[in-house]
Design a protein around this motif. Structure first.
Motif, short mmCIF file in Angstrom:
data_model
loop_
_atom_site.label_atom_id
_atom_site.label_comp_id
_atom_site.label_asym_id
_atom_site.label_seq_id
_atom_site.Cartn_x
_atom_site.Cartn_y
_atom_site.Cartn_z
N ALA A 82 43.75 23.36 -1.35
CA ALA A 82 43.01 22.41 -0.78
C ALA A 82 44.07 21.30 -0.29
CB ALA A 82 42.28 21.48 -2.26
N ARG A 83 43.87 20.50 0.54
CA ARG A 83 44.89 19.58 1.18
C ARG A 83 44.07 18.25 1.23
NH1 ARG A 83 46.75 19.81 7.32
NH2 ARG A 83 47.72 17.86 6.33
N SER A 84 45.24 17.16 1.25
CA SER A 84 44.82 15.91 1.82
C SER A 84 45.62 15.66 3.03
CB SER A 84 45.34 14.67 0.67
OG SER A 84 46.63 14.89 0.63
N PHE A 85 45.38 14.46 3.67
CA PHE A 85 45.77 14.09 4.98
C PHE A 85 46.69 12.72 5.09
CE2 PHE A 85 42.35 16.95 5.60
CZ PHE A 85 42.84 17.84 6.55
N GLN A 86 47.64 12.78 5.87
CA GLN A 86 48.25 11.45 6.28
C GLN A 86 47.41 10.18 6.50
OE1 GLN A 86 50.86 11.58 9.44
NE2 GLN A 86 52.14 13.22 8.48
N ILE A 87 46.38 10.23 7.25
CA ILE A 87 45.44 9.44 7.48
C ILE A 87 43.91 9.59 6.71
CG2 ILE A 87 44.11 8.23 9.17
CD1 ILE A 87 46.20 9.20 11.40
N THR A 88 43.33 8.59 6.21
CA THR A 88 42.31 8.64 5.11
C THR A 88 41.05 9.39 6.10
OG1 THR A 88 43.05 6.89 3.90
CG2 THR A 88 40.60 7.29 3.84
N THR A 89 40.57 10.42 5.47
CA THR A 89 39.24 11.17 6.11
C THR A 89 37.98 10.91 5.48
OG1 THR A 89 39.78 13.17 4.96
CG2 THR A 89 40.67 12.70 7.06
N LEU A 90 38.02 9.81 4.51
CA LEU A 90 36.48 9.43 3.88
C LEU A 90 35.61 8.79 4.80
CD1 LEU A 90 38.43 7.69 0.77
CD2 LEU A 90 37.64 9.96 0.78
N ALA A 91 34.43 9.27 4.43
CA ALA A 91 33.12 8.80 4.99
C ALA A 91 33.00 7.32 4.35
CB ALA A 91 31.80 9.49 4.62
N ARG A 92 33.46 6.29 4.99
CA ARG A 92 33.42 5.08 4.51
C ARG A 92 32.15 4.11 4.07
NH1 ARG A 92 38.00 1.88 4.45
NH2 ARG A 92 36.90 -0.08 5.26
N ASP A 93 31.09 4.75 5.13
CA ASP A 93 29.74 4.51 4.90
C ASP A 93 28.91 4.86 3.69
OD1 ASP A 93 29.87 2.37 6.97
OD2 ASP A 93 29.48 3.89 8.50
N LEU A 94 29.49 5.92 2.98
CA LEU A 94 28.73 6.50 2.22
C LEU A 94 29.45 5.95 0.56
CD1 LEU A 94 28.59 10.27 3.12
CD2 LEU A 94 26.87 8.42 3.51
N THR A 95 28.75 6.27 -0.46
CA THR A 95 29.29 5.75 -1.76
C THR A 95 30.37 6.71 -1.97
OG1 THR A 95 27.88 7.31 -3.08
CG2 THR A 95 27.12 5.08 -2.36
N ILE A 96 31.10 6.17 -3.27
CA ILE A 96 32.39 7.07 -3.77
C ILE A 96 31.58 8.56 -4.25
CG2 ILE A 96 33.91 7.04 -5.54
CD1 ILE A 96 33.93 4.05 -5.15
N TYR A 97 30.50 8.44 -4.94
CA TYR A 97 29.90 9.56 -5.52
C TYR A 97 29.58 10.44 -4.57
CZ TYR A 97 26.59 12.48 -8.20
OH TYR A 97 26.14 13.49 -8.77
N GLU A 98 29.01 10.07 -3.24
CA GLU A 98 28.67 10.83 -2.15
C GLU A 98 29.72 11.52 -1.61
OE1 GLU A 98 24.36 8.41 -1.21
OE2 GLU A 98 26.18 8.08 0.01
N ASN A 99 30.72 10.81 -1.52
CA ASN A 99 31.84 11.33 -0.80
C ASN A 99 32.61 12.61 -1.47
OD1 ASN A 99 33.90 10.08 1.53
ND2 ASN A 99 32.27 8.72 0.77
N VAL A 100 32.38 12.66 -2.82
CA VAL A 100 32.96 13.62 -3.72
C VAL A 100 31.69 14.83 -3.61
CG1 VAL A 100 33.63 14.48 -6.03
CG2 VAL A 100 34.19 12.32 -5.19
N ALA A 101 30.59 14.62 -3.80
CA ALA A 101 29.38 15.22 -3.90
C ALA A 101 29.23 16.11 -2.59
CB ALA A 101 28.06 14.63 -3.82
N ILE A 102 29.93 15.46 -1.48
CA ILE A 102 29.79 16.49 0.01
C ILE A 102 30.95 17.59 -0.41
CG2 ILE A 102 30.65 16.48 2.23
CD1 ILE A 102 29.55 13.71 2.46
N ALA A 103 32.02 17.10 -0.94
CA ALA A 103 33.04 18.26 -1.16
C ALA A 103 32.62 19.24 -1.98
CB ALA A 103 34.31 17.60 -1.47
N VAL A 104 31.78 19.00 -3.21
CA VAL A 104 31.24 19.99 -4.20
C VAL A 104 30.43 20.78 -3.46
CG1 VAL A 104 30.17 20.05 -6.29
CG2 VAL A 104 31.96 18.43 -5.94
N MET A 105 29.38 20.26 -3.06
CA MET A 105 28.25 21.07 -2.14
C MET A 105 28.79 22.02 -1.06
SD MET A 105 24.94 18.46 -1.72
CE MET A 105 25.80 17.39 -0.60
#
Length: 248
Positions: A82-105
């Motif tokens: 797994a990796r993280s990036f220099q620039i944030t790659t989060l989906a800012r319009d989604l909830t915190i929960y949904e961002n993690v759920a996307i990765a889990v799914m």
């Protein structure tokens, strides 16, 4: 101690620019291994080769003894990278929960799932909430990502990276853009992770590097010029001249 990550003579050039020059490094299970170097040293290019976003021209990348050099990124993720990036790659319009759920799914192979069904899947919910609890964000799960500070977004990215229980974490400048207190918070979190997962940490914050790293590799113009314990690297005259500076 066996190596979770084993990089053997990895080289990459772009036209006449040699971005990686016969790079060798190992990261045993549980080690926090820092990769440092000046801007343009080739650190991010090397991490991209390790994760499969860029194919090396020569050399091999092994994960737990398995050659993954030619595998695509999703296959490496399935194997525990797994990796993280220099620039944030989060989906800012989604909830915190949904961002993690996307990765889990995505890890479970779900191409799509209606958001309304997410809370009905207890297995997904347990994994998401466990990941958020590790970074202290479980009580804010339903808030939009946009409400988080930059440092909290970095912690959320780490929660996402950890949601699949990876064998190897590639962290590309997790302190970038953080204030002093936010950097301390992320540093404390990474310190708590030590020993549980192999981590390759690319970072310019030397305070964080010397506080966290078990070993440090120094990259200059795509070539490893030193590797060793933090104090040995701090005192190495070649490193001081090439990167850290005499006043360090």
């Amino acid at each position: 101690m066996s190596a979770t990550l084993d990089v053997r003579n990895v080289s990459k050039s772009f036209g006449g620019l040699l971005a990686s020059r016969s790079v060798n490094l190992t990261v045993p299970h549980g080690e926090m291994h820092a990769l440092i170097g000046p801007n343009g040293a080739g650190k991010t290019t090397l991490v991209s080769q390790l994760f499969g976003e860029i194919l090396p021209d020569a050399g091999n990348v092994l994960l737990d003894g398995r050659d993954v050099t030619r595998l695509p990124t999703h296959a490496r993720a399935v194997l525990g990278m797994a990796r993280s990036f220099q620039i944030t790659t989060l989906a800012r319009d989604l909830t915190i929960y949904e961002n993690v759920a996307i990765a889990v799914m995505a890890e479970d192979g779900h191409a799509f799932r209606f958001w309304g069904d997410l809370r009905q899947d207890r297995a997904i919910e347990r994994r998401v909430m466990a990941a958020l609890a590790r970074v202290g964000l479980s009580d804010r799960a339903e808030e939009p990502v946009a409400t988080l500070s930059h440092g909290e977004q970095r912690l959320l990215e780490l929660a996402i990276a950890l949601s699949g229980s990876p064998r190897l974490l590639l962290l590309d400048e997790p302190m970038a853009g953080l204030g002093t207190e936010e950097s301390r918070r992320v540093t404390r979190f990474l310190a708590d992770l030590k020993g549980s997962v192999a981590i390759l940490l690319v970072e310019h914050d030397m305070d964080a590097v010397f506080a966290l790293a078990d070993r440090v590799t120094v990259l200059v113009r795509g070539e490893v010029i030193a590797c060793g314990p933090p104090e040995a690297i701090r005192q190495d005259p070649v490193v001081r001249e090439a990167y850290l500076g005499e006043d360090e």
